[in-house]
Design a protein around this motif. Sequence first.
Motif, short mmCIF file in Angstrom:
data_model
loop_
_atom_site.label_atom_id
_atom_site.label_comp_id
_atom_site.label_asym_id
_atom_site.label_seq_id
_atom_site.Cartn_x
_atom_site.Cartn_y
_atom_site.Cartn_z
N SER A 179 0.79 -1.24 0.00
CA SER A 179 0.00 0.00 0.00
C SER A 179 0.83 1.29 0.00
N ALA A 180 2.10 1.23 0.40
CA ALA A 180 2.90 2.45 0.48
C ALA A 180 3.75 2.69 -0.76
N ARG A 181 4.25 1.61 -1.32
CA ARG A 181 5.16 1.78 -2.46
C ARG A 181 5.25 0.47 -3.24
N VAL A 182 5.45 0.60 -4.55
CA VAL A 182 5.65 -0.55 -5.43
C VAL A 182 6.87 -0.27 -6.28
N GLY A 183 7.73 -1.27 -6.44
CA GLY A 183 8.93 -1.11 -7.25
C GLY A 183 9.10 -2.27 -8.21
N VAL A 184 9.87 -2.00 -9.25
CA VAL A 184 10.08 -3.01 -10.29
C VAL A 184 11.01 -4.11 -9.82
N GLY A 185 10.87 -5.25 -10.44
CA GLY A 185 11.75 -6.38 -10.20
C GLY A 185 12.46 -6.74 -11.49
N PRO A 186 12.77 -8.02 -11.66
CA PRO A 186 13.44 -8.45 -12.89
C PRO A 186 12.49 -8.34 -14.09
N PRO A 187 13.01 -8.50 -15.30
CA PRO A 187 12.13 -8.44 -16.47
C PRO A 187 11.00 -9.47 -16.38
N PRO A 188 9.83 -9.13 -16.89
CA PRO A 188 8.70 -10.06 -16.86
C PRO A 188 9.00 -11.34 -17.63
N LEU A 189 8.34 -12.40 -17.23
CA LEU A 189 8.48 -13.71 -17.86
C LEU A 189 7.20 -14.00 -18.64
N GLU A 190 7.34 -14.29 -19.92
CA GLU A 190 6.18 -14.61 -20.74
C GLU A 190 5.73 -16.03 -20.46
N THR A 191 4.45 -16.20 -20.17
CA THR A 191 3.86 -17.52 -19.95
C THR A 191 2.66 -17.65 -20.89
N PRO A 192 2.11 -18.86 -21.05
CA PRO A 192 0.92 -19.02 -21.89
C PRO A 192 -0.29 -18.22 -21.38
N HIS A 193 -0.27 -17.83 -20.10
CA HIS A 193 -1.42 -17.14 -19.49
C HIS A 193 -1.23 -15.63 -19.40
N GLY A 194 -0.05 -15.13 -19.74
CA GLY A 194 0.23 -13.71 -19.65
C GLY A 194 1.66 -13.48 -19.18
N TRP A 195 1.95 -12.24 -18.82
CA TRP A 195 3.29 -11.89 -18.35
C TRP A 195 3.34 -12.00 -16.83
N LEU A 196 4.26 -12.82 -16.33
CA LEU A 196 4.45 -12.99 -14.90
C LEU A 196 5.47 -11.95 -14.43
N VAL A 197 5.04 -11.09 -13.51
CA VAL A 197 5.86 -9.98 -13.04
C VAL A 197 6.17 -10.17 -11.57
N LEU A 198 7.45 -10.10 -11.23
CA LEU A 198 7.88 -10.13 -9.83
C LEU A 198 8.18 -8.69 -9.43
N TYR A 199 7.61 -8.24 -8.32
CA TYR A 199 7.82 -6.86 -7.89
C TYR A 199 7.93 -6.80 -6.37
N HIS A 200 8.36 -5.66 -5.86
CA HIS A 200 8.40 -5.51 -4.40
C HIS A 200 7.43 -4.42 -3.98
N GLY A 201 6.89 -4.61 -2.79
CA GLY A 201 5.95 -3.65 -2.24
C GLY A 201 6.33 -3.29 -0.83
N THR A 202 5.87 -2.13 -0.40
CA THR A 202 6.17 -1.64 0.95
C THR A 202 4.87 -1.28 1.66
N LYS A 203 4.83 -1.62 2.94
CA LYS A 203 3.73 -1.22 3.81
C LYS A 203 4.33 -0.62 5.07
N TRP A 204 3.76 0.50 5.51
CA TRP A 204 4.22 1.12 6.75
C TRP A 204 3.46 0.51 7.92
N VAL A 205 4.21 0.07 8.92
CA VAL A 205 3.64 -0.45 10.17
C VAL A 205 4.22 0.38 11.31
N ALA A 206 3.83 0.08 12.55
CA ALA A 206 4.26 0.88 13.70
C ALA A 206 5.78 0.96 13.80
N ASP A 207 6.50 -0.10 13.46
CA ASP A 207 7.97 -0.12 13.57
C ASP A 207 8.68 0.43 12.34
N GLY A 208 7.94 0.84 11.32
CA GLY A 208 8.56 1.36 10.10
C GLY A 208 8.12 0.56 8.90
#
Length: 132
Positions: free
Chosen positions: A12-41
């Motif tokens: 919910s706080a931030r999304v960033g890119v990962g490695p290049p997407p991987l083409e599959t028969p069902h679409g592009w598989l994307v690995l990404y990182h996300g950030t959420k802020w909690v009480a400790d950071g």
Amino acid sequence: MLAARPGVWWDSARVGVGPPPLETPHGWLVLYHGTKWVADGPVHRMGLALLRRGDEWLLAPDRDYEIVGTAPNVVFPTGLVHDTATDQLRLYYGAADRCVALATANLSEVRHSRLRPRRGLPCGLHRLSLRA
């Protein structure tokens, strides 16, 4: 491609890119990182998204500087910037191995427009050459 989701999601706080997407028969598989802020950071996690495949295209060579050059009839993305203050997307791209060019559009317009294979450009996408 992906934006932070509002609410209590793990990305919910931030999304960033990962490695290049991987083409599959069902679409592009994307690995990404996300950030959420909690009480400790911030807590950073990795996620997967499956993007639909399609034959839509965004930009095709049709300007002189995209058609004539060392590699004729070529446009290729090299950078993307979103100005959050103006909602403007700036897509920097190579054209015919001859110059770097710039295409601009509002992100909100691009998100809500459907790309059409014959038309190619979403509403509001403008191009210019950045030749020296």
